[in-house]
Design a protein around this motif. Structure first.
Motif, PDB file in Angstrom:
ATOM      1  N   GLY A   1      -3.750  -2.576  32.479  1.00  0.00           N
ATOM      2  CA  GLY A   1      -4.691  -1.190  32.798  1.00  0.00           C
ATOM      3  C   GLY A   1      -6.179  -1.311  31.644  1.00  0.00           C
ATOM      4  O   GLY A   1      -6.697  -0.813  31.729  1.00  0.00           O
ATOM      5  N   LEU A   2      -6.680  -2.195  30.991  1.00  0.00           N
ATOM      6  CA  LEU A   2      -7.823  -3.045  30.554  1.00  0.00           C
ATOM      7  C   LEU A   2      -8.853  -2.859  32.141  1.00  0.00           C
ATOM      8  O   LEU A   2      -8.428  -3.847  33.107  1.00  0.00           O
ATOM      9  CB  LEU A   2      -8.127  -3.474  29.533  1.00  0.00           C
ATOM     10  CG  LEU A   2      -7.921  -2.932  28.419  1.00  0.00           C
ATOM     11  CD1 LEU A   2      -6.072  -3.082  28.557  1.00  0.00           C
ATOM     12  CD2 LEU A   2      -8.398  -3.467  26.855  1.00  0.00           C
ATOM     13  N   THR A   3      -9.717  -2.820  31.831  1.00  0.00           N
ATOM     14  CA  THR A   3     -11.074  -3.348  32.767  1.00  0.00           C
ATOM     15  C   THR A   3     -12.004  -4.926  32.113  1.00  0.00           C
ATOM     16  O   THR A   3     -12.271  -4.761  31.417  1.00  0.00           O
ATOM     17  CB  THR A   3     -12.153  -2.538  32.831  1.00  0.00           C
ATOM     18  OG1 THR A   3     -11.469  -0.896  33.656  1.00  0.00           O
ATOM     19  CG2 THR A   3     -13.234  -2.238  34.109  1.00  0.00           C
TER      20      THR A   3
ATOM     21  N   TYR B   1     -12.333  -7.009  27.552  1.00  0.00           N
ATOM     22  CA  TYR B   1     -11.400  -5.960  28.605  1.00  0.00           C
ATOM     23  C   TYR B   1     -12.003  -4.178  27.354  1.00  0.00           C
ATOM     24  O   TYR B   1     -11.587  -4.452  26.346  1.00  0.00           O
ATOM     25  CB  TYR B   1      -9.968  -5.935  28.560  1.00  0.00           C
ATOM     26  CG  TYR B   1     -10.177  -8.312  28.996  1.00  0.00           C
ATOM     27  CD1 TYR B   1      -9.725  -7.458  30.258  1.00  0.00           C
ATOM     28  CD2 TYR B   1      -9.408  -8.745  28.675  1.00  0.00           C
ATOM     29  CE1 TYR B   1      -9.504  -9.001  31.093  1.00  0.00           C
ATOM     30  CE2 TYR B   1      -9.807  -9.916  28.993  1.00  0.00           C
ATOM     31  CZ  TYR B   1      -9.640  -9.721  30.238  1.00  0.00           C
ATOM     32  OH  TYR B   1      -9.415 -11.233  30.606  1.00  0.00           O
TER      33      TYR B   1
ATOM     34  N   ARG C   1     -10.354  -0.450  28.003  1.00  0.00           N
ATOM     35  CA  ARG C   1      -9.436   0.896  27.959  1.00  0.00           C
ATOM     36  C   ARG C   1      -9.747   1.704  27.715  1.00  0.00           C
ATOM     37  O   ARG C   1     -10.565   2.083  27.359  1.00  0.00           O
ATOM     38  CB  ARG C   1      -7.948   0.561  27.790  1.00  0.00           C
ATOM     39  CG  ARG C   1      -7.473   1.735  28.409  1.00  0.00           C
ATOM     40  CD  ARG C   1      -5.327   1.147  28.016  1.00  0.00           C
ATOM     41  NE  ARG C   1      -5.458   1.660  26.651  1.00  0.00           N
ATOM     42  CZ  ARG C   1      -4.901   1.956  26.082  1.00  0.00           C
ATOM     43  NH1 ARG C   1      -3.308   1.347  26.574  1.00  0.00           N
ATOM     44  NH2 ARG C   1      -3.908   2.538  24.578  1.00  0.00           N
TER      45      ARG C   1
END
Length: 179
Positions: free
Chosen positions: A81-83, A96, A98
């Motif tokens: 769920g991290l970008t 990254y 979240r």
């Protein structure tokens, strides 16, 4: 929240809490299990891990991975769920983030190579703060002052904090070694 930009949040500082240990153990356990077989190292870095230090309620984890593991690491971290964020001034590391339920970041993962790991400013600065309580408390006070001056604006706070750290590093690096 994947489309949020780097500084699209309001900075909040909170008192130290050992709650980060539970979150670190959870996240590092998932990463270690998912990346078993790869030669990785990971540590919690950043203000959150320094007792008595006020910090953003964000856990920063740094992971050293071999180049051939980068694709799998990317899949694992984005799957959590991290970008992935492209931040040029981070010198080639992969970053990254979240976003928490309140719209603010709550987890950062920095993926680095061997050289970046060995020369990580975050690790060196964290260790300096852990060894020197007075420095940590002074840094904590300065962060709260910078937050007030920036009025919670993430970009302004980040620039001011980074400049303060650069100045502190210059002073510390110019001091003669203790006998």
């Amino acid at each position: 929240m994947a489309d949020k930009k780097r500084h699209e949040y309001e900075v909040v500082l909170t008192e130290y809490s050992s709650d980060w240990v539970t979150l670190y153990n959870e996240i590092s356990g998932i990463l270690a299990k998912s990346l078993a077989g790869w030669d990785i190292e990971m540590e919690a870095v950043g203000s959150r891990v320094v007792p008595e230090l006020w910090s953003k309620p964000v856990l920063d984890i740094m992971i050293k991975v071999p180049p051939e593991a980068r694709d799998q690491v990317d899949q694992v971290i984005t799957g959590m769920g991290l970008t992935r964020m492209n931040i040029a001034e981070l010198g080639g590391r992969t970053f990254y983030r979240r976003w928490g339920p309140d719209g603010n970041p709550d987890l950062h993962i920095h993926v680095v190579n061997e050289y970046q790991w060995q020369h990580s400013h975050e690790r060196v600065f964290r260790d300096r703060l852990l060894r020197n309580r007075d420095m940590a408390l002074s840094y904590s006070h300065m962060k709260r002052l910078l937050l007030d001056l920036s009025d919670g604006d993430a970009a302004a706070y980040s620039r001011a904090k980074n400049e303060f750290i650069r100045c502190l590093d210059t002073i510390l690096n110019d001091l003669p070694p203790k006998p």
